[in-house]
Scaffold this active site. Structure first.
Site, PDB file in Angstrom:
ATOM      1  N   CYS A 185     -17.987  -1.592   9.690  1.00 27.52           N
ATOM      2  CA  CYS A 185     -18.324  -1.200  10.224  1.00 27.52           C
ATOM      3  C   CYS A 185     -19.932  -2.124  11.109  1.00 27.52           C
ATOM      4  CB  CYS A 185     -18.961   0.010   9.772  1.00 27.52           C
ATOM      5  SG  CYS A 185     -17.122   1.426   9.358  1.00 27.52           S
ATOM      6  N   THR A 227     -12.576   3.720  15.963  1.00 32.55           N
ATOM      7  CA  THR A 227     -13.257   3.078  17.080  1.00 32.55           C
ATOM      8  C   THR A 227     -13.081   2.549  17.645  1.00 32.55           C
ATOM      9  OG1 THR A 227     -14.506   3.385  14.907  1.00 32.55           O
ATOM     10  CG2 THR A 227     -16.708   1.821  17.075  1.00 32.55           C
ATOM     11  N   ALA A 279     -35.524  -1.758   2.081  1.00 31.88           N
ATOM     12  CA  ALA A 279     -35.157  -3.039   2.106  1.00 31.88           C
ATOM     13  C   ALA A 279     -33.653  -3.682   1.793  1.00 31.88           C
ATOM     14  CB  ALA A 279     -37.042  -3.713   2.358  1.00 31.88           C
ATOM     15  N   GLY A 280     -33.740  -5.066   1.878  1.00 38.60           N
ATOM     16  CA  GLY A 280     -32.866  -5.737   1.158  1.00 38.60           C
ATOM     17  C   GLY A 280     -31.832  -6.838   2.100  1.00 38.60           C
ATOM     18  N   LYS A 315       0.862  -1.101   0.018  1.00 42.85           N
ATOM     19  CA  LYS A 315      -0.336  -0.218   0.218  1.00 42.85           C
ATOM     20  C   LYS A 315       0.752   1.371   0.110  1.00 42.85           C
ATOM     21  CE  LYS A 315      -4.599  -0.400   2.458  1.00 42.85           C
ATOM     22  NZ  LYS A 315      -5.124  -0.168   3.747  1.00 42.85           N
TER      23      LYS A 315
END
Ligand SMILES: NC(=O)c1ccc[n+]([C@@H]2O[C@H](COP(=O)([O-])OP(=O)(O)OC[C@H]3O[C@@H](n4cnc5c(N)ncnc54)[C@H](O)[C@@H]3O)[C@@H](O)[C@H]2O)c1
Length: 423
Positions: free
Chosen positions: A259, A119, A251-252, A35
């Site tokens: 996260c 987090t 909806a799905g 990276k």
């Protein structure tokens, strides 16, 4: 200001691009060699609208290194944006932060403000402060500044945040952080200052609430299918109520990404350790985990439980549109189920890449396919013409993101299945 940003992932690189754009000088530290080398050559492997452009535009203000000490030479502000994955048992793996904090402690020479974007469990920023105090005599403050960017619109979210949460008990650090973000021109009620623990909690509470909304609408969608109601109408009816709001009511096949799945598990675990069962969030996780199977069973019912040698065109791999992120992507779970039942896969995504099954275009995916499965709602899929859809051998479409729910495709000779309308 001169700023060090540790971690060149989705959050770290967004900080790099945006902090440089608002005038700061950045040294970005990344330990992944591949990276790092790419970034040094100007190659950004993360796809995020405008990110590469901003990094290239501000390249005179940005340098990349593998060594934290390089970033701290004459900077007194240091961002932490390394990963904090959730382990199988629900615990948050904070090792990367301990590693980074240890290096910072070894290398700071003057008062430094450490801004934590990762987090972390409630109480962690205080814990890491004590950890560093045992390793350095140089004064420092750690500020909890959780990140609320949405992948797919990260740059815009960072530059135009709805709110900025700054968790610190240090007046001096607070003043400096406010100076740092001054170019964002936020008004006073967008800047929320609080103690570190509350700032950490806001992040988990926000992500869990959004996850709840998704699982809630998916439950209502199931009931729609059994009762002849149409989830699109329900969504509209709900979204006009300002107490509910219009977002996160699609909806799905459920939420994925780096996260929501991890943060919901983490907060449940954090609460459990304190003797509290977060029943709503536990249910949201369970509903989400069952959502792929629920959708998969629609496919199996259509094919009378035999999909051996059927070819499925899978449109969408990334966990959401406008990103190339495959972490916890529902598409991958579905592909696994289809394959283990003998199906063949031809998958296409405009940005995300997988090793097997990938084809280069929608046309190639649909060519010779029996059925179409939509797993990510990229704009280009929403615009597919009817002629393309009619090329499917079995004329069957399984729409996991309800992108064609309003199109009455059944009237054109297609067999259309979605989530929340008919069975
Ligand atoms: N992705 C999001 O949408 C998002 C949004 C808000 C908050 N967060 C939080 O932000 C944090 C980072 O998330 P992300 O998605 O950017 O993760 P990521 O995995 O994309 O990036 C983390 C980067 O840190 C690097 N790294 C790890 N240890 C390092 C070290 N010792 N020195 C230098 N580099 C190191 C990794 O190689 C990686 O490139 C997590 O805690 C996450 O929960 C993420």
């Amino acid at each position: 200001m001169k700023i060090c940003v540790i971690g060149a992932g989705y959050v770290g690189l967004t900080c790099v691009a945006c902090l440089a754009e608002i005038g700061h000088q950045i040294v970005c530290i990344e330990k992944d060699e591949k990276k790092l080398n790419n970034l040094k050559k100007g190659i950004v492997s993360i796809f995020e609208p405008n990110m590469e452009e901003l990094i290239l535009k501000n390249k005179s203000k940005i340098t990349f290194s593998s060594e934290i000490k390089d970033g701290l030479i004459d900077s007194n502000i240091c961002y932490i944006a390394v990963g904090t994955p959730t382990l199988e048992n629900g615990e948050v793996d904070t090792n990367a932060i301990f590693e980074v904090a240890n290096e910072i402690a070894k290398n700071i020479k003057n008062y430094t403000i450490i801004i934590n974007k990762s987090t972390v469990p409630i109480g962690f920023n205080k814990k890491i402060t004590n950890f560093m105090k045992e390793r350095t005599k140089t004064p420092f403050d750690i500020v909890s500044n959780p990140e609320f960017l949405r992948q797919g619109s990260a740059i815009n979210d960072f530059l135009n945040p709805e709110r900025l949460i700054i968790g610190t008990s240090s007046k001096k650090a607070l003043e400096e952080v406010l100076k740092l973000y001054k170019p964002l021109n936020l008004n006073d009620n967008q800047i929320l200052t609080m103690d570190e623990n509350s700032a950490e909690m806001v992040k988990y509470a926000a992500n869990s609430f959004l996850a709840l909304k998704i699982s809630y609408i998916n439950e209502i969608a199931k009931l729609c299918e059994k009762t002849g109601a149409n989830i699109e109408h329900i969504k509209l009816g709900l979204s006009k109520d300002s107490r509910i709001g219009e977002k996160f009511l699609n909806a799905g096949i459920g939420f994925g990404g780096s996260c929501f799945p991890k943060d919901t598990k983490a907060i449940v675990n954090i609460a459990k350790e304190k003797g509290i069962e977060l029943e709503t969030i536990k249910s949201a996780i369970e509903i989400n985990e069952n959502q792929i199977e629920y959708f998969f069973q629609k496919i199996m019912r259509f094919y009378k439980n035999n999909i051996k040698n059927k070819t499925f065109a899978i449109l969408g791999l990334a966990f959401k549109p406008n990103t190339n992120d495959l972490r916890e992507a529902p598409s991958l779970k579905l592909i696994k189920k289809l394959e283990s039942n003998g199906a063949k896969i031809k998958a296409y995504d405009p940005k995300a890449k997988i090793e097997n099954h990938q084809v280069e275009s929608v046309k190639e995916a649909i060519n010779e396919a029996n059925a179409l499965v939509i797993t990510t709602e990229w704009q280009e899929f929403k615009e597919l013409p009817l002629e393309t859809l009619l090329k499917l051998k079995d004329k069957a479409i399984f729409d996991g993101r309800n992108i064609f729910i309003n199109k009455n495709l059944n009237e054109y000779g297609l067999q259309y299945f979605c989530i929340g309308k008919n069975e």
